[in-house]
Design an enzyme around this catalytic site. Structure first.
Site, PDB file in Angstrom:
ATOM      1  N   GLU B 137       0.807  -1.218   0.000  1.00  0.00           N
ATOM      2  CA  GLU B 137       0.000   0.000   0.000  1.00  0.00           C
ATOM      3  C   GLU B 137       0.838   1.265   0.000  1.00  0.00           C
ATOM      4  O   GLU B 137       0.527   2.223  -0.711  1.00  0.00           O
ATOM      5  CB  GLU B 137      -0.940   0.027   1.221  1.00  0.00           C
ATOM      6  N   HIS B 206     -10.328  -5.092  10.219  1.00  0.00           N
ATOM      7  CA  HIS B 206     -11.085  -4.698   9.034  1.00  0.00           C
ATOM      8  C   HIS B 206     -12.257  -3.795   9.383  1.00  0.00           C
ATOM      9  O   HIS B 206     -13.188  -3.666   8.607  1.00  0.00           O
ATOM     10  CB  HIS B 206     -11.610  -5.941   8.305  1.00  0.00           C
TER      11      HIS B 206
END
Lengths: 474, 401
Positions: B137, B206
């Protein structure tokens, strides 16, 4: 990232189950997958599968570029059994329990054109004509002069900080000379010479270091954090190695536009330990991006020697690990650096691929003005490298042998350069600093209401307490 | 504050269904009527002591967006789609319009994105323009920044907003800063988007609310979408903006259905959305909590309250104009968010409103947030960490005493 394997087991022949254990097949939709698009072996031996239905809960096989049909049967019925088409390609088997060595028998050889006395060692180099060669030398001297005087200026308290490129003049100038102005440069912080070569003036350098109104960065960055859109030189950021993925992204945009240009990014031995280096290398290879990854391996990351930084044979060996072509060059040899970058550039653009260059050199100066490297390395070592391996001296010797340079020219040049730099500093020192307004501009394209309010509030504060803000510029 | 008696009659809403994954309940199907609610939300009732304007009777707990209704009933009929399709439509229109727009992220290409926002785009525009990235990322965000500085307009997708924590260095130190530190020479028209928020038992990692962590970064803008209509409009606005914009989507809202106009429209990145005009209390919320608030509003209306619900949409900067006008009208503020109590959007909004509109407040601002805990996996526990409509109702009742 979670891997969801479908549970609606439609169990197919043995080899399918074997493949599924590798996580590459979605069992339930393999049926439809096989009937419409059989698993295929591409020409280079990569396995590819067409993407089955659009159910987001299933792990879907990746589809690469071209898809060529081949013998499916070869997977399971290869009579030879000496190789297998694994995901990723065909691999031969070996009956030997043998580990790859952690180091090559010999360190990768280092490409060198000139020896320390300036003699040519090979004819395998890219020739440069007199004008370029002399210009290169002059810029190397100028860079040395700039570094010496700005460093002194910091010591005198006239600027707050400076980073020199002592010992890396050949890397700076020769690499810049081998590129075109259309190539994007993503520097770390020891590449002011690249900017000088491209036409950034002494006054511009000085203005940035003094952070005055002439500074095109408007006083926003530390000294030596240059940036110039006009010269395709992207603003230096203090963060280590963040420029490497930027360079890959810029190469991606060049590739999209099909331009005859590449990007180059510079980083040190320390920078190669970062996550950004790894991922950018990997990505550049996968993307086939036209980027030159130039590592200045100068042996030191502040006080950390390379032996504490990595255990690989330098950086060049890592290229192969990512599928990237690489070369190791003598960073103190201007002709070697020029040849390597020139060739790498051609490769990068014509073949649309990344190229890794490791330039071995020595950081002859301190890490920055906040560092005193005699604290962690012997002074004799520093002195030896400065004298014996000085890239500027070596190049000058070669120039003199060509008859393109002389002692008198040298004295004259150095005298002139020193004067020019001193003038630039004097002018920059006296110039005004940017006004209050520049705190709030360029945060966004247009200052939003909260910033406008904050500016108003700050102005009011300063006006009310003018005595506490004596140097304030409005 | 006198209660106003209203009759809640078959509420009109632009939403026809809300499907959560493994939903235990879903809001009832709502029918569209042709009633148009005035934006000043005037109410009337003989029992209304404090206000005697004698205007229209408010028959709905949920106001329809003025433009939506006009678009739907007077001009073209529009088309129905789900929120993720609205995002895709906005994205596709912008890619069509400007060849510099490109997408990068994990599995965005042939897979179409883990929430299908980029489905079909790789087939149409090629796998260079809709680029699959390795799992890195920080680096592909860095790549996006480099591409943006050299003329492209990339949209970086974080598969889950939480993964963008790995990109924090690039987002804060480079994305937010390079326009400024380069003296305005290099602009970074990047859009960073992805699903965040608390889902259905996705586990703590998450279920992050990244808007909390990013809100301080100078140089970036943040917006949160909540309906297909504003999702498409904000996506288009974010792509066209020359500033770096972070667009927050919510994992549980991707399957919302709505009818949106056929004509092209772009929303403003800095504007809040008036969801339901009212006069007793200003309820500020965004993203998924909008729906919890509207559910609470239905109950509140039945109990005689008249909440004004504003979806703030713009998380950085706040639309203090809309918010301020509302506070000046109602004098009571309730903030409902999914962020954690400490350092969330609600905390900043509370400070901001107190700073600017202190004189207009009749009571301290109340902020309902999640607790300062990682989101637990177990269903019941997870539910208790998210603000529920019952809490919102109770808070309004207490606030309006």
């Amino acid at each position: 990232m979670a891997l969801y394997l479908s549970k609606s087991g439609k169990f197919l022949p043995h080899f399918i189950t074997k493949m599924s254990s590798l996580g590459m097949i979605n069992l339930s939709s393999l049926g439809s997958c096989l009937s419409q698009n059989p698993p295929l072996l591409t020409e280079d031996g990569r396995t590819s599968y067409a993407a089955p239905g659009n159910d987001p809960t299933h792990f879907v096989c990746r589809r690469f570029g071209s898809v060529k049909a081949d013998k499916l049967a070869s997977i399971s019925t290869n009579a030879d059994s000496q190789l297998l088409n694994f995901p990723g390609g065909v691999v031969k088997f070996t009956p030997e329990l043998k580990f790859l060595s952690d180091a090559p028998e010999e360190r990768i050889h280092c490409y060198r054109v000139l020896d320390e006395s300036g003699h040519l060692l090979t004819s395998d180099f890219v020739e440069i004509d007199k004008d370029i060669a002399v210009r290169m030398y002059k810029e190397m001297v100028m860079l040395q002069t700039v570094d010496t005087i700005f460093y002194e200026a910091q010591r005198q308290g006239r600027i707050s900080f400076y980073v020199t490129a002592m010992g890396e003049e050949a890397i700076n100038i020769a690499s810049a000379a081998a590129l075109s102005m259309d190539d994007f440069v993503f520097p770390q912080y020891r590449e002011a010479g690249v900017l000088l070569w491209r036409g950034f003036g002494l006054q511009d350098l000085a203005n940035q270091c003094f952070g005055n109104i002439g500074d095109n960065c408007k006083g926003r960055q530390m000294p030596a954090h240059y940036g110039s859109k006009k010269h395709n030189y992207f603003t230096v950021a203090s963060t280590v190695a963040t420029q490497i993925p930027h360079a890959v992204g810029a190469a991606y945009s060049l590739k999209m536009e099909g331009r005859d240009a590449c990007t180059i990014t510079y980083f040190g031995d320390g920078g190669t330990s970062t996550g950004d280096f790894h991922a950018a290398m990997n990505f550049a290879a996968v993307l086939e991006a036209p980027v030159i990854l130039f590592c200045r391996n100068n042996g030191w990351a502040i006080s950390t020697p390379v032996s504490d930084q990595f255990r690989s044979d330098g950086i060049v060996v890592r290229g192969q690990a990512y599928g990237i072509r690489g070369i190791r060059v003598d960073g103190n040899d201007a002709l070697a650096v020029f040849s390597a970058v020139h060739t790498a550039r051609k490769m990068a653009i014509s073949e649309s691929r990344p190229v890794l260059i490791e330039a071995l050199t020595y950081r002859a100066g301190h890490h920055s003005t906040s560092d005193d490297s005699s604290k962690y390395r012997p002074i004799e070592e520093i002195e030896w490298w400065r004298a014996a391996q000085d890239p500027v001296g070596r190049f000058r010797k070669w120039l003199e042998m060509q008859g393109w340079w002389s002692c008198e020219s040298d004295t004259e040049l150095r005298g002139w350069a020193r004067q020019e730099v001193l003038n630039a500093i004097q002018v920059a020192e006296k110039a005004e600093k940017p006004g209050l307004r520049e705190i709030f501009t360029d945060v966004y394209d247009v200052p939003p209401s909260n910033l406008r309010d904050q500016e108003k509030s700050l102005r009011q504060t300063v006006q009310r307490h003018q005595r506490d803000y004596p140097h304030f510029q409005f | 504050m006198a209660a106003t008696i209203l009759h809640g009659v078959g509420a009109t809403t632009a939403l026809s269904s809300i499907n959560y994954n493994n939903s235990r309940r879903s809001l009832p199907e709502r029918k569209r009527t042709s009633l148009v609610i005035q934006c000043d939300g005037s109410l009337s009732s003989g029992l209304n002591i404090s206000n005697n304007r004698g205007a229209k009777l408010s028959t709905n707990a949920v106001a329809t967006k003025q433009e939506n209704v006009t678009a739907s009933t007077t001009s073209k009929p529009g088309h129905e789609l789900l929120l993720f399709e609205a995002l895709r439509e906005g994205l596709e229109e912008e890619m069509e319009r400007d060849p510099h727009v490109c997408v990068m992220g994990e599995d965005v290409g042939h897979y179409g994105g883990s929430y299908k926002v980029t489905k079909g785009l790789a087939d149409k525009y090629g796998d260079l323009r809709v680029l699959d990235t390795p799992i890195a990322e920080n680096s592909f965000t860095g790549m996006g920044i480099g591409a943006a500085m050299t003329g492209l307009r990339p949209i970086v997708e974080g598969m889950n907003m939480g993964f963008l924590l790995l990109a924090f260095n690039q987002i804060s130190n480079n994305c937010g800063m390079l326009h400024y530190t380069s003296g305005g020479q290099f602009k970074i028209p990047i859009v960073i988007r992805g699903p965040g928020g608390v889902g259905r038992q996705l586990g703590a990692e998450h279920s992050q609310r990244l808007e909390s962590y990013f809100q301080s970064i100078p140089g970036i803008q943040m917006v949160a979408c909540s309906t297909p209509y504003n999702a498409k409009g904000l996506m288009k606005a974010a792509i066209r903006s020359d500033n770096p914009v972070i667009l927050f989507e919510h994992v549980l809202l991707y399957n919302l259905k709505e009818r949106i106009p056929d004509e092209e429209y772009v929303l403003s990145l800095e504007e809040a959305e008036m969801v339901r005009p009212g006069k007793h209390v200003t309820v500020l919320t965004y993203s998924r909590m909008r729906y919890h608030v509207m559910q609470a509003a239905k109950t509140l209306v039945n109990k005689g309250y008249d909440p004004e619900v504003i979806d703030i949409r713009s998380l950085k900067p706040f639309d203090l104009h809309t918010i301020g006008n509302s506070v000046k009208k109602t004098h009571h503020v309730l903030i409902v968010e999914e962020c954690m109590r400490t350092g969330g959007i609600g905390a900043s909004l509370t400070a901001s409103i107190n700073e600017h509109f202190h004189d207009y407040l009749d009571a301290p601002i109340v902020c309902l947030s999640s607790q300062d805990v990682p989101t637990p996996y177990a269903g019941a526990l997870e539910e208790w960490t998210v603000v529920q409509p019952a809490q919102i109702v109770a808070a309004v009742e207490q606030l309006c005493q």
